[in-house]
Design an enzyme around this catalytic site. Sequence first.
Site, PDB file in Angstrom:
ATOM      1  N   ILE A  20     113.651  64.391   8.740  1.00  0.00           N
ATOM      2  CA  ILE A  20     115.077  64.133   8.979  1.00  0.00           C
ATOM      3  C   ILE A  20     115.803  65.431   9.304  1.00  0.00           C
ATOM      4  O   ILE A  20     116.672  65.476  10.183  1.00  0.00           O
ATOM      5  CB  ILE A  20     115.733  63.465   7.730  1.00  0.00           C
ATOM      6  N   ILE A 150      96.024  73.750   0.475  1.00  0.00           N
ATOM      7  CA  ILE A 150      94.891  74.410   1.145  1.00  0.00           C
ATOM      8  C   ILE A 150      94.851  73.991   2.611  1.00  0.00           C
ATOM      9  O   ILE A 150      94.676  74.802   3.513  1.00  0.00           O
ATOM     10  CB  ILE A 150      93.568  74.035   0.451  1.00  0.00           C
ATOM     11  N   PRO A 191     112.115  77.414  -8.307  1.00  0.00           N
ATOM     12  CA  PRO A 191     111.083  76.816  -7.441  1.00  0.00           C
ATOM     13  C   PRO A 191     111.240  77.231  -5.980  1.00  0.00           C
ATOM     14  O   PRO A 191     110.247  77.468  -5.289  1.00  0.00           O
ATOM     15  CB  PRO A 191     111.317  75.308  -7.615  1.00  0.00           C
ATOM     16  N   THR A 192     112.489  77.371  -5.530  1.00  0.00           N
ATOM     17  CA  THR A 192     112.722  77.812  -4.147  1.00  0.00           C
ATOM     18  C   THR A 192     112.224  79.241  -3.954  1.00  0.00           C
ATOM     19  O   THR A 192     111.545  79.552  -2.981  1.00  0.00           O
ATOM     20  CB  THR A 192     114.222  77.712  -3.810  1.00  0.00           C
ATOM     21  N   GLN A 193     112.551  80.097  -4.923  1.00  0.00           N
ATOM     22  CA  GLN A 193     112.088  81.491  -4.809  1.00  0.00           C
ATOM     23  C   GLN A 193     110.569  81.547  -4.719  1.00  0.00           C
ATOM     24  O   GLN A 193     109.994  82.277  -3.905  1.00  0.00           O
ATOM     25  CB  GLN A 193     112.554  82.296  -6.026  1.00  0.00           C
ATOM     26  N   LYS A 224     122.645  83.659  -4.149  1.00  0.00           N
ATOM     27  CA  LYS A 224     121.535  84.096  -5.011  1.00  0.00           C
ATOM     28  C   LYS A 224     120.196  83.843  -4.298  1.00  0.00           C
ATOM     29  O   LYS A 224     119.319  84.710  -4.272  1.00  0.00           O
ATOM     30  CB  LYS A 224     121.597  83.317  -6.329  1.00  0.00           C
ATOM     31  N   CYS A 382     104.774  40.541  16.101  1.00  0.00           N
ATOM     32  CA  CYS A 382     103.325  40.756  16.163  1.00  0.00           C
ATOM     33  C   CYS A 382     102.584  39.716  15.311  1.00  0.00           C
ATOM     34  O   CYS A 382     102.561  38.554  15.686  1.00  0.00           O
ATOM     35  CB  CYS A 382     102.972  42.194  15.810  1.00  0.00           C
ATOM     36  N   GLU A 406      91.136  36.289  13.413  1.00  0.00           N
ATOM     37  CA  GLU A 406      91.141  37.481  12.555  1.00  0.00           C
ATOM     38  C   GLU A 406      90.839  37.077  11.118  1.00  0.00           C
ATOM     39  O   GLU A 406      90.196  37.808  10.380  1.00  0.00           O
ATOM     40  CB  GLU A 406      92.530  38.162  12.623  1.00  0.00           C
ATOM     41  N   HIS A 508     106.265  45.202  19.532  1.00  0.00           N
ATOM     42  CA  HIS A 508     107.067  45.728  18.416  1.00  0.00           C
ATOM     43  C   HIS A 508     108.384  46.284  18.963  1.00  0.00           C
ATOM     44  O   HIS A 508     108.458  47.471  19.304  1.00  0.00           O
ATOM     45  CB  HIS A 508     106.314  46.861  17.707  1.00  0.00           C
ATOM     46  N   GLU A 510     110.840  47.167  17.418  1.00  0.00           N
ATOM     47  CA  GLU A 510     111.404  48.174  16.500  1.00  0.00           C
ATOM     48  C   GLU A 510     111.048  49.602  16.896  1.00  0.00           C
ATOM     49  O   GLU A 510     111.709  50.547  16.457  1.00  0.00           O
ATOM     50  CB  GLU A 510     110.960  47.891  15.051  1.00  0.00           C
TER      51      GLU A 510
HETATM   52  N1  GLN Z   1      96.566  41.688  13.012  1.00  0.00           N
HETATM   53  C1  GLN Z   1      97.149  41.238  14.242  1.00  0.00           C
HETATM   54  C2  GLN Z   1      96.354  41.704  15.446  1.00  0.00           C
HETATM   55  O1  GLN Z   1      95.633  42.670  15.373  1.00  0.00           O
HETATM   56  C3  GLN Z   1      98.606  41.654  14.346  1.00  0.00           C
HETATM   57  C4  GLN Z   1      98.811  43.131  14.357  1.00  0.00           C
HETATM   58  C5  GLN Z   1     100.233  43.540  14.059  1.00  0.00           C
HETATM   59  O2  GLN Z   1     101.011  42.780  13.484  1.00  0.00           O
HETATM   60  N2  GLN Z   1     100.581  44.773  14.384  1.00  0.00           N
HETATM   61  O3  GLN Z   1      96.465  41.120  16.501  1.00  0.00           O
END
Ligand code: GLN
Length: 538
Positions: A20, A150, A191-193, A224, A382, A406, A508, A510
Amino acid sequence: METKYIFVTGGVVSSLGKGIVAASLGKLLQARGYSVTIQKFDPYINIDPGTLNPYEHGECYVTDDGHEADLDLGHYERFLDVATSRANNITTGRIYQNVIRKERKGDYLGKTVQVIPHITDEIKRNVKLLGLKKQYDFVITEIGGTVGDIESLPFLESVRQLKWELGQSCLCLHLTYVPYIAAAGEVKTKPTQHSVKQLQEVGIQPDLLVLRTEHSLGSEILRKVALFCNVSPESVVQCVDVPTIYQVPLALQAQHLDEIVLKKCGITPQGMPELKPWKNFLALRDEATETVNIALVGKYVELQDAYKSIDESLLQAATYNRRKLNLVSIHSERVTADNVAELLGKMDGVVIAPGFGARGIEGKFEALRYTREHGIPTLGICLGMQCMVIEFARNILGWHDAHTTEIDPTTTHKVVDLMEEQKSISELGGSMRLGGYDCILKPGSKIANAYGADFIRERHRHRFEFNSQYREDFERAGMICAGENPDTGLVETVELPEHRWYVGVQFHPEYRSTVLHPNPLFLTFIKEAIAYGAENRD
Ligand code: GLN
């Protein structure tokens, strides 16, 4: 202008919000007219986060060029509105893979291949790759993990070398934590130092410090820290918890972080960042008084980051619809025929989440049956769309065994099935249908109306698809395949024209919703939810 490189490291604890802070600084520089890109280096060995489950790593974000990426890239895109790509997220695994590939080719013939210089050179090459064509004025690189790990060492060594090579064109911003000890009534800078000392031990003197804190820190504390850490007092800024991550750019700007960065890079700051549209979004968010109630049904709802991009898309869409978002997370494993009315009856809209595997899927069918029968606006994403198809096949077409292969590979009604090109794939990493694909939408359909377009491009991440063999049966019974891939004919969206708003998308949406350009599908879904709520509540 020569590309400037800014590294963002983190100390004391993880989860301080380096992503962010990186995105906010990027936003401020962009708002001053500079072109900016942000990349993330993740110190783990996986080639990408695509094979990690959400318990390990939160959401897996997908870029247009089909890279399964860290969720911070989602923040970068939401803040900057600039698409990221495969080059914006690199893991230790990928660095080593490249080096080992070159070694096998014989590129290092005669030499011993070592962390320094070969691994560090490969890291530096990936940093500079984004600055190569002078396409960006600023390349911001977030180093995942915490100083002292590490596995971060080769990355920090590369930062040290780059700071040496690039001089003023390279800065290190270090983000740390200043805890408040309630019993003592004091904040603690130790902690910052220590964290800055750890950076200094590996040869890096941070140029800027951002202190994460729950309580506002007085100027004497900042002074400081500056004194102990070899940075100038104006280069220590604080980042106090704010109600929304989208306020962070403004909080940092109020402390002149952007000006300080420019000056340190040898640039004289001119004018002020143009943040009007951004502030407008925040004002809308603050002004909203009424609420829209949205349920998100998924199996990872208890995890804060599992559906990050969906959460943010819904928030953006609610804000532009002048509503506060009341997002109710519903665990799909908990949904049954007996409790579904109680769980969803008061919702204005329901989102059925993406996902993999059998756990919780029957609950998604119950939720969908309820929202379909009760006319509640519903968006399936999806696996959510695939569940819409299965529920419709079972309860409307009467194919009670209908399923996705699936989960049930032997069902007689394989209404969702493995895509043809997936059948020969044996390796699971990076092998799904990934990234942006074009989609044509049936004019007049709900989805075409939502986008206001009949040609769109959205990002995918799946192996299974709607089985086109059954397309006519579905369409005759009232489920329309309104979106289609123009090249392959794959069904990308389904909807019920008779329902007030019931839309499933194989992609998707989103991943392509930003603060300044919210995704039209979410905007319309929320608009429909508000209208439904207004009609159904007093
Ligand atoms: N599991 C489903 C597929 O592979 C949907 C995948 C998902 O929702 N991103 O088609």
